[in-house]
Design an enzyme around this catalytic site. Structure first.
Site, PDB file in Angstrom:
ATOM      1  N   SER B  46       0.845  -1.201   0.056  1.00 53.57           N
ATOM      2  CA  SER B  46       0.002   0.019  -0.030  1.00 53.57           C
ATOM      3  C   SER B  46       1.009   1.199  -0.056  1.00 53.57           C
ATOM      4  O   SER B  46       1.924   1.281   0.769  1.00 53.57           O
ATOM      5  CB  SER B  46      -0.936  -0.125   1.301  1.00 53.57           C
ATOM      6  OG  SER B  46      -1.828   0.942   1.197  1.00 53.57           O
ATOM      7  N   GLU B  47       0.510   2.145  -0.960  1.00 53.67           N
ATOM      8  CA  GLU B  47       1.537   3.349  -1.096  1.00 53.67           C
ATOM      9  C   GLU B  47       1.844   3.994   0.298  1.00 53.67           C
ATOM     10  O   GLU B  47       2.696   4.784   0.436  1.00 53.67           O
ATOM     11  CB  GLU B  47       1.055   4.255  -2.227  1.00 53.67           C
ATOM     12  CG  GLU B  47      -0.173   4.709  -1.935  1.00 53.67           C
ATOM     13  CD  GLU B  47      -0.795   5.759  -3.116  1.00 53.67           C
ATOM     14  OE1 GLU B  47      -0.594   5.541  -4.303  1.00 53.67           O
ATOM     15  OE2 GLU B  47      -1.536   6.770  -2.571  1.00 53.67           O
ATOM     16  N   ASN B  48       0.853   4.039   1.091  1.00 50.90           N
ATOM     17  CA  ASN B  48       1.043   5.048   2.214  1.00 50.90           C
ATOM     18  C   ASN B  48       1.981   4.246   3.269  1.00 50.90           C
ATOM     19  O   ASN B  48       2.106   4.650   4.481  1.00 50.90           O
ATOM     20  CB  ASN B  48      -0.448   5.141   3.056  1.00 50.90           C
ATOM     21  CG  ASN B  48      -1.240   3.980   3.204  1.00 50.90           C
ATOM     22  OD1 ASN B  48      -1.104   3.092   2.418  1.00 50.90           O
ATOM     23  ND2 ASN B  48      -2.045   3.992   4.167  1.00 50.90           N
TER      24      ASN B  48
END
Lengths: 221, 217
Positions: B46-48
């Site tokens: 997940s990019e976060n």
């Protein structure tokens, strides 16, 4: 300088008008609500805000947009906040979009003393407009420049009094980079512990990058 | 989720190997995780700043510090890791992600993608999409074949501002599975009951139909 824990009134005195301010957080996770509220209480105008997104309506950096305190926004995405989009379409705010990897690396570059970096992201798109393209081997890259701020407003899960910081889960996001890239780094910490109680291996941002600390950060719980 | 969207998510879910590192975009792509075949376990990035992102938590079990890239409460499975955004995008740009699944406004026969703005109308921004499309080894576009008004989305040439140039590898719609190659867009599978004439009529770009086209399950 060994105890950087202070109160919101002292922080208000340190934050003056006409500033470029970074605010940590990804869709409000890791955003320092109390420090955002401090900007509102000071009724600051014409701010340049550097933040990944503008959160959801009524939360974190969104509150600055809603009160029309922001002249320029440097970000990656505003799709979760219709008011930011409305102000952009109405010409009421200037928005500079960066690809997210470019956004964070520009901040890291500023904090790391680099003159910029070469990224393949955005080649052949609007992002490349007006930027230098440099070929290395058989690939084109965009020269992206550092992005720094006067002030960084960030949130930590734990801070010791000296300013060593620990973040939790996905709340870390942009914060360790922003802590490197601003003249004045102000931390809102969910937990403040005595200096020496954090294991040095556990520290994610070393205290030398931090200037001021207040307790807070638990509004979302 | 509509039938069309479920069909698309199910097909995309069969495009991975066990252990692949995969980033799923917001919306339809997220649903892909619900249809993974038995024995296929992915490392969801997940990019976060999370690997081994899991399903949404049970009500009452939400953790204020764990969200997915769309801001919804999420979970981290055993073996997961958390890291900052510079690491997250180093993972993406550095070629450490096997596949990304994204939606699109437009895709064209050269593999160009437009999915981040409609000038003067909707300008959400690109978020992590430009880095994902450039960095992931395999780029899969999961989308409905046409717009709600029946306009083409698979074009000869994108007309909206691009997200990336020549990076898309696969397109999955409710009508079929298409591979983008140097020769053009090759139809590899057609949904049950869909004829080559029907999919071509809904596609601006000329499609290539090889002799053996499988039925999309």
């Amino acid at each position: 300088m060994m105890d950087k824990v202070t109160n919101i009134e002292e922080i208000k005195k340190s934050v003056t008008a006409g500033k470029t301010i970074m605010i940590g957080g990804f869709l409000n996770v890791g955003a320092p609500e109390k420090l955002v509220d401090m900007l509102i209480e000071k009724d600051m105008k014409d701010l340049t805000i550097i933040t990944n997104d503008t959160s959801f309506p009524g939360k974190g950096p969104a509150k600055l947009i809603e009160r029309k305190m922001v002249k320029k926004l440097i970000c990656t995405h505003i799709g979760t906040n219709p008011e930011t989009g409305r102000q952009l379409n109405a010409g009421e705010i200037e928005v500079e979009f960066n690809p997210q990897g470019t956004f964070v690396e520009r901040i890291r570059s500023a904090g790391a003393g680099l003159g910029g970096f070469l990224t393949p992201t955005g080649v052949g798109t609007l992002v490349a407009q007006g930027k230098q393209i440099i070929s290395v081997g058989d690939r084109d890259y965009i020269l992206e420049l550092p992005l720094k701020a006067d002030i960084a407003l960030i949130k930590a899960w734990k801070a010791d009094r000296m300013g060593n910081l620990v973040y939790r889960r996905s709340a870390r996001n942009f914060t360790p980079l922003m802590a490197m890239a601003a003249e004045l780094v102000i931390v809102e910490a969910e937990n403040i512990v005595e200096t020496g109680s954090l294991d040095p291996d556990e520290v994610m941002t070393p205290s030398i990058l931090v200037d001021m600390i207040i307790p807070g950060g638990y509004e979302n719980e | 989720m509509s039938d069309a969207r479920a069909v698309i998510a199910k097909r995309v879910a069969r495009m991975f190997k066990d252990g692949d590192i995969v980033n799923l975009g917001i919306g339809l792509p997220t649903a892909v995780a619900n249809y993974l075949p038995e024995g296929i376990n992915l490392v969801i990035h997940s990019e976060n700043g999370v690997t081994m992102m899991g399903p949404k938590p049970l009500e009452g079990d939400e953790d204020k510090d764990v969200i997915d890239a769309g801001g919804r409460p999420s979970t981290i499975l055993p073996g997961g890791a958390c890291f900052d955004s510079a690491m997250s995008f180093a993972i993406i740009r550095g070629g450490h992600v096997d596949a990304t699944v994204l939606g699109a406004l437009q895709v064209d026969k050269n593999g160009n993608l437009a999915n981040w703005m409609v000038p003067g109308k909707v300008v959400p921004g690109m978020g992590g999409a430009m880095d994902l499309v450039v960095g992931a080894k395999k780029v899969i576009i999961a989308m409905e074949h046409s717009t709600k008004n029946g306009e083409f989305k698979i074009l000869k040439e994108c007309t909206l501002p691009l997200t990336a140039v020549a990076e898309v590898d696969w397109i999955v719609t409710e009508l079929g599975l298409m591979e983008i190659t140097k020769e053009g867009i090759i139809v590899r599978e057609l949904a049950p009951g869909i004829t080559p004439e029907e999919i071509q009529a809904k596609t601006e770009a000329g499609l290539i139909f090889p002799e053996n086209i499988a039925i999309m399950e």
